[in-house]
Design a protein around this motif. Structure first.
Motif, mmCIF file in Angstrom:
data_model
loop_
_atom_site.group_PDB
_atom_site.id
_atom_site.type_symbol
_atom_site.label_atom_id
_atom_site.label_comp_id
_atom_site.label_asym_id
_atom_site.label_seq_id
_atom_site.Cartn_x
_atom_site.Cartn_y
_atom_site.Cartn_z
ATOM 1 N N ASN A 175 0.829 -1.217 0.000
ATOM 2 C CA ASN A 175 0.000 0.000 0.000
ATOM 3 C C ASN A 175 0.861 1.264 0.000
ATOM 4 O O ASN A 175 0.536 2.241 -0.677
ATOM 5 N N GLU A 176 1.969 1.246 0.755
ATOM 6 C CA GLU A 176 2.886 2.390 0.778
ATOM 7 C C GLU A 176 3.470 2.653 -0.605
ATOM 8 O O GLU A 176 3.657 3.808 -0.990
ATOM 9 N N GLN A 177 3.767 1.588 -1.348
ATOM 10 C CA GLN A 177 4.324 1.751 -2.691
ATOM 11 C C GLN A 177 3.325 2.437 -3.613
ATOM 12 O O GLN A 177 3.682 3.317 -4.403
ATOM 13 N N PHE A 178 2.050 2.058 -3.494
ATOM 14 C CA PHE A 178 1.010 2.692 -4.308
ATOM 15 C C PHE A 178 0.817 4.150 -3.902
ATOM 16 O O PHE A 178 0.629 5.015 -4.758
ATOM 17 N N GLU A 179 0.873 4.431 -2.614
ATOM 18 C CA GLU A 179 0.734 5.808 -2.131
ATOM 19 C C GLU A 179 1.871 6.688 -2.640
ATOM 20 O O GLU A 179 1.655 7.844 -3.018
ATOM 21 N N LYS A 180 3.087 6.152 -2.679
ATOM 22 C CA LYS A 180 4.239 6.903 -3.195
ATOM 23 C C LYS A 180 4.020 7.261 -4.664
ATOM 24 O O LYS A 180 4.345 8.349 -5.094
ATOM 25 N N GLU A 181 3.483 6.321 -5.429
ATOM 26 C CA GLU A 181 3.240 6.553 -6.847
ATOM 27 C C GLU A 181 2.154 7.610 -7.068
ATOM 28 O O GLU A 181 2.224 8.376 -8.013
ATOM 29 N N GLU A 182 1.165 7.625 -6.188
ATOM 30 C CA GLU A 182 0.064 8.567 -6.332
ATOM 31 C C GLU A 182 0.513 9.998 -6.056
ATOM 32 O O GLU A 182 -0.083 10.935 -6.581
ATOM 33 N N THR A 183 1.550 10.174 -5.231
ATOM 34 C CA THR A 183 1.995 11.514 -4.871
ATOM 35 C C THR A 183 3.008 12.082 -5.858
ATOM 36 O O THR A 183 3.442 13.207 -5.710
ATOM 37 N N LYS A 184 3.415 11.303 -6.840
ATOM 38 C CA LYS A 184 4.381 11.780 -7.846
ATOM 39 C C LYS A 184 3.715 12.701 -8.831
ATOM 40 O O LYS A 184 2.611 12.626 -9.187
#
Length: 69
Positions: free
Chosen positions: A60-69
């Motif tokens: 989930n953290e990996q997806f959140e990082k991608e969303e904030t790019k």
């Protein structure tokens, strides 16, 4: 004897099961563990183990990082 704080029912996965769960090669998980960048893990009885909840949280953290790019 009281349980360890934060202890609870959880499912453990061996490294090959964790790799399958993440759809990632086992060697990639080993490299991430060595680099300290992968999901939380522990050595239990000489085997690298992952809590399923930690795998899910890390993913989930990996997806959140991608969303904030």
């Amino acid at each position: 004897m009281e349980p360890y704080p934060g202890a609870g029912p959880y499912t453990l996965k061996l490294i090959d099961e964790a790799a399958e769960f993440l759809r990632t090669p086992v060697n990639t998980l080993r490299f991430w563990r060595h680099q300290g960048i992968g999901p939380r893990s522990a050595k239990v009885g000489g085997r690298i183990m992952y809590k399923t909840v930690d795998l899910e949280n890390w993913l989930n953290e990996q997806f959140e990082k991608e969303e904030t790019k």
